[in-house]
Design a protein around this motif. Structure first.
Motif, PDB file in Angstrom:
ATOM      1  N   LEU A   1       7.838  -2.554  -6.003  1.00  0.00           N
ATOM      2  CA  LEU A   1       8.033  -1.196  -5.508  1.00  0.00           C
ATOM      3  C   LEU A   1       7.768  -1.142  -4.014  1.00  0.00           C
ATOM      4  CD1 LEU A   1       6.280   1.176  -8.099  1.00  0.00           C
ATOM      5  CD2 LEU A   1       8.632   1.367  -7.320  1.00  0.00           C
ATOM      6  N   ASP A   2       8.597  -0.402  -3.291  1.00  0.00           N
ATOM      7  CA  ASP A   2       8.364  -0.194  -1.865  1.00  0.00           C
ATOM      8  C   ASP A   2       8.801   1.215  -1.510  1.00  0.00           C
ATOM      9  OD1 ASP A   2       7.563  -0.881   0.723  1.00  0.00           O
ATOM     10  OD2 ASP A   2       9.592  -1.470   1.284  1.00  0.00           O
ATOM     11  N   HIS A   3       7.865   2.013  -1.013  1.00  0.00           N
ATOM     12  CA  HIS A   3       8.139   3.409  -0.674  1.00  0.00           C
ATOM     13  C   HIS A   3       8.801   4.155  -1.830  1.00  0.00           C
ATOM     14  CE1 HIS A   3       7.736   1.559   3.370  1.00  0.00           C
ATOM     15  NE2 HIS A   3       7.104   2.704   3.625  1.00  0.00           N
ATOM     16  N   GLY A   4       8.286   3.919  -3.033  1.00  0.00           N
ATOM     17  CA  GLY A   4       8.755   4.655  -4.200  1.00  0.00           C
ATOM     18  C   GLY A   4      10.066   4.186  -4.780  1.00  0.00           C
ATOM     19  N   THR A   5      10.615   3.092  -4.255  1.00  0.00           N
ATOM     20  CA  THR A   5      11.898   2.583  -4.726  1.00  0.00           C
ATOM     21  C   THR A   5      11.730   1.156  -5.235  1.00  0.00           C
ATOM     22  OG1 THR A   5      13.065   3.908  -3.074  1.00  0.00           O
ATOM     23  CG2 THR A   5      14.294   2.103  -4.073  1.00  0.00           C
ATOM     24  N   LEU A   6      12.405   0.836  -6.334  1.00  0.00           N
ATOM     25  CA  LEU A   6      12.399  -0.543  -6.830  1.00  0.00           C
ATOM     26  C   LEU A   6      13.307  -1.392  -5.950  1.00  0.00           C
ATOM     27  CD1 LEU A   6      12.550  -0.491 -10.736  1.00  0.00           C
ATOM     28  CD2 LEU A   6      10.758  -1.406  -9.290  1.00  0.00           C
TER      29      LEU A   6
ATOM     30  N   THR B   1      10.268  -6.502   1.112  1.00  0.00           N
ATOM     31  CA  THR B   1       9.615  -5.305   1.644  1.00  0.00           C
ATOM     32  C   THR B   1       9.514  -5.320   3.159  1.00  0.00           C
ATOM     33  OG1 THR B   1       7.337  -6.172   1.618  1.00  0.00           O
ATOM     34  CG2 THR B   1       8.178  -5.184  -0.423  1.00  0.00           C
ATOM     35  N   GLY B   2       9.705  -6.486   3.763  1.00  0.00           N
ATOM     36  CA  GLY B   2       9.599  -6.577   5.219  1.00  0.00           C
ATOM     37  C   GLY B   2       8.178  -6.636   5.713  1.00  0.00           C
ATOM     38  N   GLN B   3       7.227  -6.791   4.811  1.00  0.00           N
ATOM     39  CA  GLN B   3       5.828  -6.896   5.211  1.00  0.00           C
ATOM     40  C   GLN B   3       5.108  -7.834   4.261  1.00  0.00           C
ATOM     41  OE1 GLN B   3       3.405  -3.268   4.254  1.00  0.00           O
ATOM     42  NE2 GLN B   3       5.374  -2.397   3.674  1.00  0.00           N
ATOM     43  N   PRO B   4       4.030  -8.478   4.729  1.00  0.00           N
ATOM     44  CA  PRO B   4       3.279  -9.369   3.846  1.00  0.00           C
ATOM     45  C   PRO B   4       2.584  -8.588   2.762  1.00  0.00           C
ATOM     46  CG  PRO B   4       2.120  -9.072   5.920  1.00  0.00           C
ATOM     47  CD  PRO B   4       3.454  -8.411   6.078  1.00  0.00           C
ATOM     48  N   ALA B   5       2.180  -9.286   1.699  1.00  0.00           N
ATOM     49  CA  ALA B   5       1.460  -8.641   0.594  1.00  0.00           C
ATOM     50  C   ALA B   5       0.170  -8.042   1.103  1.00  0.00           C
ATOM     51  CB  ALA B   5       1.177  -9.646  -0.507  1.00  0.00           C
TER      52      ALA B   5
ATOM     53  N   ASN C   1       0.826  -1.198   0.000  1.00  0.00           N
ATOM     54  CA  ASN C   1       0.000   0.000   0.000  1.00  0.00           C
ATOM     55  C   ASN C   1       0.866   1.258   0.000  1.00  0.00           C
ATOM     56  OD1 ASN C   1      -2.429   1.449   0.164  1.00  0.00           O
ATOM     57  ND2 ASN C   1      -2.256   1.596   2.386  1.00  0.00           N
ATOM     58  N   GLY C   2       0.605   2.162  -0.966  1.00  0.00           N
ATOM     59  CA  GLY C   2       1.342   3.420  -1.033  1.00  0.00           C
ATOM     60  C   GLY C   2       2.709   3.325  -1.663  1.00  0.00           C
ATOM     61  N   ALA C   3       2.999   2.217  -2.356  1.00  0.00           N
ATOM     62  CA  ALA C   3       4.347   2.022  -2.904  1.00  0.00           C
ATOM     63  C   ALA C   3       4.643   2.921  -4.091  1.00  0.00           C
ATOM     64  CB  ALA C   3       4.530   0.560  -3.316  1.00  0.00           C
ATOM     65  N   GLY C   4       3.614   3.349  -4.823  1.00  0.00           N
ATOM     66  CA  GLY C   4       3.813   4.199  -5.989  1.00  0.00           C
ATOM     67  C   GLY C   4       3.404   3.566  -7.308  1.00  0.00           C
TER      68      GLY C   4
END
Length: 320
Positions: free
Chosen positions: A211-216, A306-310, A42-45
């Motif tokens: 994508l995670d926090h706007g970064t690949l 990402t350190g978090q589940p989908a 959520n919010g990854a971009g």
């Protein structure tokens, strides 16, 4: 990868809303005639990236070429080459399926005769001939999504952006959509897909970018990405205790279950790793009763990178 064979070529894409950085210099290369999936929590971009690539909003920085055209200098040429199917259906429920397609044909400036011909062709292709005479408000979710995709194809786009194409569909309708997407790509269309279903990306995508926090944070084929997650192993089962003991000695890295005579050898899923294990077994002349390879799935990959589940919720990014 040769830039001339790329449907989408992005370098250093950046986008911020005020002091919130949404995309932090991402690079994407999508080969022609392939399915490329964009995944992220959520919010990854993800949606922001699709909105930029489909000319709906502008980037703050970055070099972007879509269908061979520079997006900043020639957005009209990009629009002529693409189609977009959003997360929320663009179907007008007060029109019939056929009328929806003809309306879209009018927007593409097709003549009256060509518009009707194209509508009939797409209704046939998407198994909507009979429903095409009925108001779209009477359609099931799967039928609406098929019509929505058909409307996207009226202008014969070379590249299609699919944003959450099967959200809310039942399993049968989802598999039907998957088949339609495969047929499009078999016909030479390039698809960039965002999805909240990891199974969908695994089933369809030739390549996946996370994508995670706007970064690949990861990019590759589904098989390549699965090797990034821990937990892959080769499971060896024996019926003879002496064979089990010999294998445990030959494979010291394996974890053992003495009660069920099972060894688990850590494995990254590559053919080379499997060959190495088989070579050790063969050299020791060990008889294995059953061998299975267990690889992590994309849920494991998601957590690993990402350190978090989908997430099951798509990002909520407001265009400004």
């Amino acid at each position: 990868m040769n830039s001339s064979s790329l449907a989408i070529d992005v370098t250093g894409l950046r986008k911020a809303y005020g002091d919130k950085l949404v995309l932090d210099g991402i690079d994407l290369k999508v080969a022609e005639g392939t399915i490329f999936s964009l995944l992220g929590p959520n919010g990854a971009g993800k949606t922001t990236a699709v909105q930029i690539l489909s000319t709906l909003i502008t980037a703050d920085a970055g070099e972007i070429r879509v269908a061979g055209h520079d997006l900043h200098r020639d957005p009209e040429a990009v629009r002529a080459a693409i189609g977009v199917t959003g997360q929320f259906s663009a179907v007008d429920g007060l029109l019939t399926g056929e009328e929806n397609l003809i309306m879209m044909a009018d927007l593409h400036h097709l003549g009256r005769r060509e518009a009707r011909r194209r509508a009939a062709e797409l209704l046939e292709r998407f198994d909507l001939v009979e429903p095409g005479r009925k108001l779209a408000m009477t359609y099931s979710g799967g039928m609406k999504r098929r019509l929505d995709l058909a409307m996207t194809l009226v202008g014969n786009p070379r590249i299609i952006f699919l944003d959450e194409p099967t959200t809310g569909l039942d399993p049968r309708s989802r598999h039907s959509m998957w088949q339609l997407v495969r047929e499009l790509v078999a016909g030479g269309v390039t698809v960039l897909l965002t999805t909240q279903y990891l199974e969908e990306a695994d089933e369809l995508a030739d390549r996946i970018a996370v994508l995670d926090h706007g970064t690949l944070v990861a990019q590759g084929t589904p098989a390549e990405l699965k090797r990034l997650a821990p937990g892959g192993h080769i499971r060896l089962r024996f019926t003879a205790p002496e064979e089990f003991a010999a294998a445990a000695q030959a494979l010291p890295s394996a974890s053992r279950d003495d009660e069920s005579l099972v060894l688990q050898v850590p494995n990254d899923g590559s053919v080379q790793s499997l060959r190495a294990v088989l070579a050790r077994i063969d050299d020791a002349r060990i008889e294995v009763d059953e061998l299975t390879v267990h690889t992590p799935d994309l849920d494991d990959v998601f957590f690993a990178v990402t350190g978090q589940p989908a997430t099951t919720d798509d990002e909520k990014v407001t265009s400004r």
